[in-house]
Design a protein around this motif. Structure first.
Motif, short mmCIF file in Angstrom:
data_model
loop_
_atom_site.label_atom_id
_atom_site.label_comp_id
_atom_site.label_asym_id
_atom_site.label_seq_id
_atom_site.Cartn_x
_atom_site.Cartn_y
_atom_site.Cartn_z
N GLN A 1 8.81 2.62 9.09
CA GLN A 1 8.33 1.74 10.09
C GLN A 1 6.74 1.94 10.11
N VAL A 2 6.00 0.95 10.13
CA VAL A 2 4.52 0.96 10.36
C VAL A 2 4.18 0.21 11.83
N ARG A 3 3.74 0.70 12.82
CA ARG A 3 3.34 -0.02 13.87
C ARG A 3 1.64 -0.56 13.94
N ARG A 19 -16.29 -7.14 16.41
CA ARG A 19 -15.56 -6.06 15.38
C ARG A 19 -14.25 -6.04 15.76
N LEU A 20 -13.07 -6.37 14.82
CA LEU A 20 -11.71 -6.21 15.25
C LEU A 20 -11.35 -4.69 14.83
N SER A 21 -10.47 -4.15 15.41
CA SER A 21 -9.86 -2.75 14.88
C SER A 21 -8.40 -3.06 14.85
N CYS A 22 -7.89 -2.39 13.80
CA CYS A 22 -6.45 -2.19 13.85
C CYS A 22 -5.93 -0.98 13.81
N ALA A 23 -5.11 -0.42 14.72
CA ALA A 23 -4.76 1.03 14.61
C ALA A 23 -3.30 1.14 14.15
N ALA A 24 -3.20 2.03 13.13
CA ALA A 24 -1.66 1.95 12.62
C ALA A 24 -1.16 3.32 12.96
N SER A 25 0.22 3.37 13.20
CA SER A 25 0.91 4.58 13.23
C SER A 25 2.34 4.22 12.78
N GLY A 26 2.94 5.50 12.41
CA GLY A 26 4.25 5.51 11.75
C GLY A 26 4.10 6.21 10.29
N ARG A 27 4.12 5.56 9.29
CA ARG A 27 4.15 5.90 8.09
C ARG A 27 2.74 6.31 7.46
N THR A 28 2.55 6.96 6.51
CA THR A 28 1.15 7.27 5.92
C THR A 28 0.40 5.98 5.74
N PHE A 29 -0.71 6.20 6.19
CA PHE A 29 -1.83 4.79 6.12
C PHE A 29 -2.14 4.57 5.03
N ALA A 98 0.02 -4.87 7.12
CA ALA A 98 0.21 -3.99 6.17
C ALA A 98 1.11 -4.30 5.04
N LYS A 99 0.68 -4.00 3.66
CA LYS A 99 1.61 -4.15 2.42
C LYS A 99 1.42 -2.94 1.54
N ALA A 100 2.71 -2.70 1.04
CA ALA A 100 2.94 -1.47 0.25
C ALA A 100 2.40 -1.64 -1.11
N ASP A 101 1.89 -2.78 -1.64
CA ASP A 101 1.42 -3.01 -2.83
C ASP A 101 0.19 -3.85 -2.84
N PHE A 102 -1.01 -3.61 -3.61
CA PHE A 102 -2.20 -4.20 -3.63
C PHE A 102 -1.89 -5.56 -4.50
N TYR A 113 4.41 -5.34 7.28
CA TYR A 113 4.30 -5.06 8.70
C TYR A 113 3.19 -5.80 9.31
N TRP A 114 3.34 -6.47 10.71
CA TRP A 114 2.25 -7.28 11.34
C TRP A 114 1.99 -6.47 12.69
N GLY A 115 0.81 -6.77 13.15
CA GLY A 115 0.50 -6.47 14.42
C GLY A 115 0.79 -7.66 15.46
#
Length: 124
Positions: A1-3, A19-29, A98-102, A113-115
């Motif tokens: 899970q990614v927050r 400037r927008l910021s997005c902070a991630a937590s959980g799995r490896t960013f 967040a997306k696991a592939d590019f 995952y979404w904020g």
């Protein structure tokens, strides 16, 4: 899970910057490619920008090219969206995702995952 938690939105006059910021937590960013989307009232969510795992590759919607810049800091697990020369049409709730592939980064339904979003309002 990614927050994901966005911040930095607000009210700005046309021509201004945010400037927008997005902070991630959980799995490896750094395991996730990141994107920014926006949604204005009565409109569908639309792609704004995306960035690869390392930050070396980025994509932009045509309507923000030259005005917005996406970047990331994997050490701080954050992704930024620098928005310059804002216009009233940029008014929307901005989301990071967040997306696991590019791949196919402009398609919202493919993100994992979404904020919760941050409101950006540009006055004329």
């Amino acid at each position: 899970q990614v927050r994901l938690v966005e911040s930095g939105g607000g009210l700005v006059q046309a021509g201004g910057s945010l400037r927008l910021s997005c902070a991630a937590s959980g799995r490896t960013f750094s395991d996730y490619a990141m994107g920014w989307f926006r949604q204005a009232p009565g409109k569908e969510r639309e792609f704004v920008a995306a960035i690869s795992y390392t930050g070396l590759t980025s994509y932009y919607a045509d309507f923000v090219k030259g005005r917005f810049t996406i970047s990331r800091d994997n050490a701080k697990s954050t992704v930024l969206l620098q928005m310059n020369s804002l216009i009233p049409e940029d008014t929307a709730v901005y989301y990071c995702a967040a997306k696991a592939d590019f791949k196919l980064m402009a398609i919202a339904r493919l993100y994992d995952y979404w904020g919760q979003g941050t409101q950006v309002t540009v006055s004329s």
